[in-house]
Design a protein around this motif. Structure first.
Motif, PDB file in Angstrom:
ATOM      1  N   THR A  37      48.499  49.701  26.870  1.00  0.00           N
ATOM      2  CA  THR A  37      48.986  48.472  27.505  1.00  0.00           C
ATOM      3  C   THR A  37      47.873  47.747  28.250  1.00  0.00           C
ATOM      4  OG1 THR A  37      51.138  49.526  27.820  1.00  0.00           O
ATOM      5  CG2 THR A  37      50.729  47.523  29.082  1.00  0.00           C
ATOM      6  N   TYR A  38      47.729  46.458  27.982  1.00  0.00           N
ATOM      7  CA  TYR A  38      46.802  45.602  28.727  1.00  0.00           C
ATOM      8  C   TYR A  38      47.493  45.128  30.006  1.00  0.00           C
ATOM      9  CZ  TYR A  38      43.554  44.983  24.738  1.00  0.00           C
ATOM     10  OH  TYR A  38      42.638  45.171  23.724  1.00  0.00           O
ATOM     11  N   GLY A  39      46.686  44.834  31.025  1.00  0.00           N
ATOM     12  CA  GLY A  39      47.203  44.141  32.213  1.00  0.00           C
ATOM     13  C   GLY A  39      47.944  45.008  33.214  1.00  0.00           C
ATOM     14  N   THR A  40      47.810  46.326  33.139  1.00  0.00           N
ATOM     15  CA  THR A  40      48.544  47.184  34.097  1.00  0.00           C
ATOM     16  C   THR A  40      48.075  46.930  35.536  1.00  0.00           C
ATOM     17  OG1 THR A  40      46.980  48.999  33.695  1.00  0.00           O
ATOM     18  CG2 THR A  40      49.041  49.020  32.439  1.00  0.00           C
ATOM     19  N   LEU A  41      46.764  46.701  35.711  1.00  0.00           N
ATOM     20  CA  LEU A  41      46.253  46.415  37.054  1.00  0.00           C
ATOM     21  C   LEU A  41      46.719  45.041  37.521  1.00  0.00           C
ATOM     22  CD1 LEU A  41      44.521  47.267  39.462  1.00  0.00           C
ATOM     23  CD2 LEU A  41      42.501  46.399  38.258  1.00  0.00           C
ATOM     24  N   ASN A  42      46.725  44.065  36.617  1.00  0.00           N
ATOM     25  CA  ASN A  42      47.248  42.736  36.963  1.00  0.00           C
ATOM     26  C   ASN A  42      48.678  42.819  37.480  1.00  0.00           C
ATOM     27  OD1 ASN A  42      45.397  42.092  34.282  1.00  0.00           O
ATOM     28  ND2 ASN A  42      45.165  40.538  35.879  1.00  0.00           N
ATOM     29  N   VAL A  43      49.523  43.551  36.746  1.00  0.00           N
ATOM     30  CA  VAL A  43      50.946  43.645  37.098  1.00  0.00           C
ATOM     31  C   VAL A  43      51.122  44.340  38.449  1.00  0.00           C
ATOM     32  CG1 VAL A  43      53.144  44.723  36.458  1.00  0.00           C
ATOM     33  CG2 VAL A  43      51.782  43.544  34.728  1.00  0.00           C
ATOM     34  N   GLU A  65      39.266  56.262  32.784  1.00  0.00           N
ATOM     35  CA  GLU A  65      40.245  55.378  32.158  1.00  0.00           C
ATOM     36  C   GLU A  65      39.637  53.990  31.998  1.00  0.00           C
ATOM     37  OE1 GLU A  65      42.886  54.679  30.647  1.00  0.00           O
ATOM     38  OE2 GLU A  65      44.209  56.425  30.744  1.00  0.00           O
ATOM     39  N   VAL A  66      40.321  53.156  31.238  1.00  0.00           N
ATOM     40  CA  VAL A  66      39.917  51.767  31.039  1.00  0.00           C
ATOM     41  C   VAL A  66      41.081  50.873  31.450  1.00  0.00           C
ATOM     42  CG1 VAL A  66      39.186  50.019  29.364  1.00  0.00           C
ATOM     43  CG2 VAL A  66      38.382  52.378  29.132  1.00  0.00           C
ATOM     44  N   TYR A  67      40.782  49.864  32.237  1.00  0.00           N
ATOM     45  CA  TYR A  67      41.799  48.908  32.682  1.00  0.00           C
ATOM     46  C   TYR A  67      41.443  47.544  32.109  1.00  0.00           C
ATOM     47  CZ  TYR A  67      43.432  52.575  35.726  1.00  0.00           C
ATOM     48  OH  TYR A  67      43.951  53.765  36.187  1.00  0.00           O
ATOM     49  N   VAL A  68      42.271  47.063  31.190  1.00  0.00           N
ATOM     50  CA  VAL A  68      41.993  45.799  30.499  1.00  0.00           C
ATOM     51  C   VAL A  68      42.747  44.674  31.207  1.00  0.00           C
ATOM     52  CG1 VAL A  68      42.050  44.563  28.304  1.00  0.00           C
ATOM     53  CG2 VAL A  68      41.763  47.061  28.318  1.00  0.00           C
ATOM     54  N   LEU A  69      41.990  43.743  31.778  1.00  0.00           N
ATOM     55  CA  LEU A  69      42.612  42.611  32.461  1.00  0.00           C
ATOM     56  C   LEU A  69      43.176  41.628  31.443  1.00  0.00           C
ATOM     57  CD1 LEU A  69      40.004  41.805  35.279  1.00  0.00           C
ATOM     58  CD2 LEU A  69      42.025  43.284  35.403  1.00  0.00           C
ATOM     59  N   SER A  70      44.424  41.237  31.650  1.00  0.00           N
ATOM     60  CA  SER A  70      45.044  40.248  30.763  1.00  0.00           C
ATOM     61  C   SER A  70      44.950  38.841  31.340  1.00  0.00           C
ATOM     62  CB  SER A  70      46.513  40.614  30.518  1.00  0.00           C
ATOM     63  OG  SER A  70      47.189  40.780  31.750  1.00  0.00           O
ATOM     64  N   ARG A  71      44.504  38.747  32.594  1.00  0.00           N
ATOM     65  CA  ARG A  71      44.271  37.457  33.261  1.00  0.00           C
ATOM     66  C   ARG A  71      43.438  37.728  34.515  1.00  0.00           C
ATOM     67  NH1 ARG A  71      49.166  39.168  32.770  1.00  0.00           N
ATOM     68  NH2 ARG A  71      50.407  39.862  34.550  1.00  0.00           N
ATOM     69  N   ALA A  95      34.350  60.481  35.401  1.00  0.00           N
ATOM     70  CA  ALA A  95      33.593  59.219  35.433  1.00  0.00           C
ATOM     71  C   ALA A  95      34.417  58.101  36.064  1.00  0.00           C
ATOM     72  CB  ALA A  95      33.177  58.824  34.019  1.00  0.00           C
ATOM     73  N   PRO A  96      33.751  57.110  36.663  1.00  0.00           N
ATOM     74  CA  PRO A  96      34.498  55.994  37.269  1.00  0.00           C
ATOM     75  C   PRO A  96      35.325  55.246  36.220  1.00  0.00           C
ATOM     76  CG  PRO A  96      32.192  55.933  37.928  1.00  0.00           C
ATOM     77  CD  PRO A  96      32.300  56.950  36.844  1.00  0.00           C
ATOM     78  N   PRO A  97      36.522  54.798  36.585  1.00  0.00           N
ATOM     79  CA  PRO A  97      37.320  53.988  35.660  1.00  0.00           C
ATOM     80  C   PRO A  97      36.667  52.634  35.440  1.00  0.00           C
ATOM     81  CG  PRO A  97      38.341  54.038  37.829  1.00  0.00           C
ATOM     82  CD  PRO A  97      37.194  54.991  37.883  1.00  0.00           C
ATOM     83  N   GLN A  98      36.798  52.111  34.226  1.00  0.00           N
ATOM     84  CA  GLN A  98      36.201  50.825  33.878  1.00  0.00           C
ATOM     85  C   GLN A  98      37.240  49.710  33.944  1.00  0.00           C
ATOM     86  OE1 GLN A  98      34.006  50.638  30.230  1.00  0.00           O
ATOM     87  NE2 GLN A  98      33.155  52.693  30.462  1.00  0.00           N
ATOM     88  N   ILE A  99      36.825  48.572  34.479  1.00  0.00           N
ATOM     89  CA  ILE A  99      37.614  47.344  34.402  1.00  0.00           C
ATOM     90  C   ILE A  99      36.923  46.436  33.393  1.00  0.00           C
ATOM     91  CG2 ILE A  99      38.378  45.276  35.630  1.00  0.00           C
ATOM     92  CD1 ILE A  99      38.621  46.967  38.157  1.00  0.00           C
ATOM     93  N   VAL A 100      37.643  46.031  32.353  1.00  0.00           N
ATOM     94  CA  VAL A 100      37.102  45.151  31.313  1.00  0.00           C
ATOM     95  C   VAL A 100      38.087  44.012  31.067  1.00  0.00           C
ATOM     96  CG1 VAL A 100      35.861  47.068  30.212  1.00  0.00           C
ATOM     97  CG2 VAL A 100      38.129  46.442  29.371  1.00  0.00           C
ATOM     98  N   TRP A 101      37.677  43.074  30.245  1.00  0.00           N
ATOM     99  CA  TRP A 101      38.519  41.922  29.896  1.00  0.00           C
ATOM    100  C   TRP A 101      39.289  42.171  28.600  1.00  0.00           C
ATOM    101  CZ3 TRP A 101      40.476  38.187  32.439  1.00  0.00           C
ATOM    102  CH2 TRP A 101      39.786  37.533  33.474  1.00  0.00           C
TER     103      TRP A 101
END
Length: 208
Positions: A37-43, A65-71, A95-101
């Motif tokens: 799922t994309y955008g979990t951090l956004n939500v 983990e990887v956190y994909v920003l949806s906006r 390892a540190p979690p990654q924030i990506v687009w």
């Protein structure tokens, strides 16, 4: 006897301050935990903003983990953001979690656009999309209103990776506030260069 009373009052005051200072922790699922799922951090952030609890919330991300920003993440005046992860160990799973687009063709100028303060610990911000393509974005501090001056950023144990020239031709951090106070402790910038490879990347700078 009076000393005992004073001591008790002092202890109660300290305990009260400790309880008051403690924030609620929201554990946010990453891309793999959430089944892609994309955008979990956004939500998670937008939910706290809507509930009025954003200033009393810490968003805890999962290592490796990887956190994909949806906006873009947007913080308005008086709203403060805190994103943390556990301190990395010696193995890859810590390892540190990654924030990506997202790779979708949306406006990706601001990873975070903040009129408030930001705290970030043990986070890997990768200025690219989920497919590895470089994106010209930035973490941007806007000018706060007088009541919340100065603009404050605290970053510890963070990695800022693969940033080209950032939003508004600034660096990985775009500082538009008049009174920015930034603390960068044990942070690391790497692979920062513009897409033409004509300029070195900029760590913390102002709009062009």
């Amino acid at each position: 006897n009076n000393m005992k009373k004073l001591s008790l009052i002092f202890i109660m005051l300290c305990l009260g301050m400790m309880v008051y200072a403690q924030k609620d922790t929201v554990n946010v699922q990453g891309l793999y935990e959430s089944g892609g799922t994309y955008g979990t951090l956004n939500v998670a952030i937008e939910t706290a903003v809507a509930a009025g609890t954003i200033n009393n919330t810490v968003f805890k991300l999962t290592p490796y983990e990887v956190y994909v920003l949806s906006r873009s993440i947007y913080m308005d005046h008086g709203q403060n953001l805190e994103i943390v992860a556990p301190k990395p160990g010696t193995d890859q799973n810590s390892a540190p979690p990654q924030i990506v687009w997202t790779e979708e063709g949306i406006d990706r100028q601001y990873i975070i656009q903040s009129y408030g303060d930001i705290v970030m610990k043990n986070i890997w911000v990768r200025y690219s999309d989920a497919l590895g393509n470089k994106v010209s974005g930035a973490i941007t501090f806007e000018n706060q209103d007088e009541a919340n001056d100065p603009e404050e950023g605290y970053f510890e144990g963070c990695l800022f990776d693969y940033c080209g020239i950032g939003a508004e031709s600034a660096g990985a951090f775009c500082i538009k506030g008049d009174h920015y106070e930034g603390t960068y402790k044990n942070c690391y910038w790497r692979n920062n260069s513009d897409n033409h490879f004509r300029y070195y990347g900029r760590g913390v700078s102002f709009p062009y």
